[in-house]
Enzyme design. Structure first.
Site, PDB file in Angstrom:
ATOM      1  N   HIS A 144       0.801  -1.449   0.102  1.00 48.70           N
ATOM      2  CA  HIS A 144      -0.039  -0.019  -0.145  1.00 48.70           C
ATOM      3  C   HIS A 144       0.906   1.314  -0.013  1.00 48.70           C
ATOM      4  O   HIS A 144       0.616   2.139  -0.721  1.00 48.70           O
ATOM      5  CB  HIS A 144      -0.850   0.231   1.207  1.00 48.70           C
ATOM      6  N   GLU A 145       1.758   1.335   1.067  1.00 48.12           N
ATOM      7  CA  GLU A 145       2.760   2.400   1.084  1.00 48.12           C
ATOM      8  C   GLU A 145       3.500   2.624  -0.233  1.00 48.12           C
ATOM      9  O   GLU A 145       3.944   3.665  -0.490  1.00 48.12           O
ATOM     10  CB  GLU A 145       3.368   2.565   2.076  1.00 48.12           C
TER      11      GLU A 145
ATOM     12  N   HIS B 282       1.862   4.717  -2.752  1.00 48.26           N
ATOM     13  CA  HIS B 282       2.282   6.111  -2.558  1.00 48.26           C
ATOM     14  C   HIS B 282       3.372   6.570  -2.845  1.00 48.26           C
ATOM     15  O   HIS B 282       3.675   7.577  -3.565  1.00 48.26           O
ATOM     16  CB  HIS B 282       1.920   6.406  -1.018  1.00 48.26           C
TER      17      HIS B 282
ATOM     18  N   GLU C  68      -4.211   7.997  -3.223  1.00 47.87           N
ATOM     19  CA  GLU C  68      -4.900   6.819  -2.565  1.00 47.87           C
ATOM     20  C   GLU C  68      -5.303   5.928  -3.577  1.00 47.87           C
ATOM     21  O   GLU C  68      -5.129   4.701  -3.441  1.00 47.87           O
ATOM     22  CB  GLU C  68      -5.847   7.447  -1.700  1.00 47.87           C
TER      23      GLU C  68
END
Length: 489
Positions: free
Chosen positions: A254-255, A258, A284
């Site tokens: 997830h990170e 980003h 996001e």
């Protein structure tokens, strides 16, 4: 040197200082000694004072009146500079510095209150944070909607009424899908304990697989995973759980979504106003499509099962489809960051409604815990058992991120649109994912979204990538198709 050149030289120095300020925040979350919190608050306030002075420089009026945009890049830079200047000059310098100081200290107060399960210990600090953000919102709104003024920090051009309508369209189908899934037998869970070092090693492998550039970044541990920085220094954090390696692996992916956005912005835009992600909603969309549509796809799950068994040995599951169900398990839970795709947006909608009433003053801070618990029971059908599973679970309000939460669901909507377009352009995507090959997908996202940075507005960025305006329909269609297959609905 033209007026535009003078303006951009000033902007580059300001962006460089903002990156230094961001590094203070990264250090506070990862390595700063606990006893340094008060001093870090003063340091953050001092840095914010410098940045605020630069962003409200008296020369901006003349610069913006005289600067000429020779191309689309210059036009976009001027748009972003003008927007930042107009917002910054509405907020008194003393208020901006006080927000930075209070929220820096508040983060530590929240962490201690959360660890002690003590809401009362956090409330005085939260009252101060909310009051400061209300004051800032009033200064920005100048008679308009205060919450919309704060939301505009994170998703330029969005409004609460528009988001309310979108969320209203999402909720019925999500609730119906959840009910159908929870009526089915639950998939098997992983068995055993999972070595922390092995989790971190596999998470680094996955980060590289998703094209994270370790020469311009690093992975550390934090209580609440996050991404920090842009351009040539983009850092991510993750966390581990000895009985749940998915927490580490999927937090990392997830990170990295980003981080990839920030690392892949056109290098020519480095340290300029458009040299970063255009909004938190678009940001996001990258983290969610990496984590969910790609890394939680049944095709990729089949590949990941092999790497999990290589790393940890017997994990209690050997069948690829059963592993895919485990990766996409839908079950009751308290924690937003650990929620499945079906229920995640329901967590966000609850926070969106609560923070709007906090900012409007219709909900007193002292009544937040009761309001949270009542709303959670109504939305999820069971009671909150402790504050760390309730109103103390998220760091956002302690650091003043009022207006941030709805961008999580907006990002999911954007990700749904991008995923549909990606599959249309790459019909062999599942075959690639089954081989553990993410290069086609990540290259597509880099070229369609990430390299542009803030060249276009958020909605324009998604429309240019997908060929149509954003809509919640692709996300809902994807969720219903995926989970109907996994749960035999």
């Amino acid at each position: 040197m033209t007026v535009y050149d003078d303006l951009m030289a000033h902007a580059r120095e300001t962006e460089a200082l903002a990156q230094v300020a961001g590094r203070l925040g990264w250090d506070q979350e990862t390595m700063m000694p606990r006893g340094a919190a008060a001093q870090r608050g003063e340091e953050s306030a001092a840095m914010e004072g410098v940045l605020h002075a630069r962003r409200t420089d008296s020369r901006f009026g003349d610069w913006l009146a005289q600067a000429e945009a020779g191309d689309a890049v210059a036009k976009a830079n001027l748009r972003e500079i003008r927007r930042a200047y107009e917002r910054a000059k509405k907020v008194p310098a003393k208020l901006a510095a006080e927000i930075a100081r209070v929220t820096s200290v508040a983060q530590g107060v929240w962490a201690e209150a959360r660890a002690a399960e003590d809401v009362a210990a956090f409330l005085p600090t939260l009252r101060r944070v909310v009051a400061l953000r209300q004051e800032e919102g009033q200064a920005l709104a100048q008679g308009g909607d205060v919450y919309d003024a704060l939301l505009d920090d994170y998703e330029p051009g969005a409004g609460a009424a528009e988001l309310d309508e979108m969320f209203g369209a999402l909720r019925p189908r999500l609730v119906a899908l959840r009910a159908a899934i929870l009526d089915k037998p639950q998939p098997a869970a992983l068995a055993g304990r999972f070595d922390e070092a092995a989790q971190l090693a596999l998470s680094r492998e996955l980060a590289g697989l998703f094209s994270y550039d370790f020469s311009r970044g690093r992975i550390d541990k934090a209580v609440h995973p996050f991404c920090s920085g842009s351009g040539s220094d983009v850092r991510v954090t993750t966390r581990t759980d000895p009985v749940d390696p998915f927490n580490c692996l999927y937090s990392t992916i997830h990170e990295v979504g980003h981080a990839s956005y920030e690392q892949n912005v056109d290098p020519d835009h480095l340290l300029t106003p458009i040299g970063r992600g255009v909004s938190m909603g678009v940001h996001e969309s990258q983290s969610r499509i990496y984590e969910n549509q790609l890394a939680r796809s049944p095709a990729f799950a089949g590949w990941l099962l092999g790497r999990m068994r290589d790393t940890f040995g017997d994990i209690g599951i050997t069948d690829p489809m059963e592993f895919a169900r485990a990766v996409n398990r839908v079950s009751n839970g308290y924690i937003r960051t650990e929620a499945d795709e079906v229920q995640y947006n329901l967590h966000v909608m609850m926070r969106f409604d609560l923070e709007r009433t906090l900012i409007s003053g219709d909900l007193a801070v002292d009544d937040l815990e009761a309001a949270w618990n009542d709303r959670f029971a109504a939305d999820f059908g069971f009671a909150v058992d402790k504050p760390s599973n309730g109103c103390l679970q998220d760091v956002h309000w302690s650091v003043g991120l009022m207006g941030y939460f709805p961008t999580y669901s907006l990002g999911n909507v954007y990700a749904g649109c991008l995923h549909a377009a990606l599959r249309a352009d790459r019909p062999a995507l599942d075959a690639e994912l089954a081989r553990g090959d993410l290069s086609g997908a990540t290259t597509w996202l880099r070229d369609k979204v990430q390299r542009h940075g803030a060249l276009m507005s958020p909605r324009e960025t998604i429309k240019a990538a997908c060929g149509a305006a954003p809509s919640e329909a692709p996300l809902l269609d994807y969720l219903e198709a995926k989970f109907s297959a996994l749960y035999d609905l």
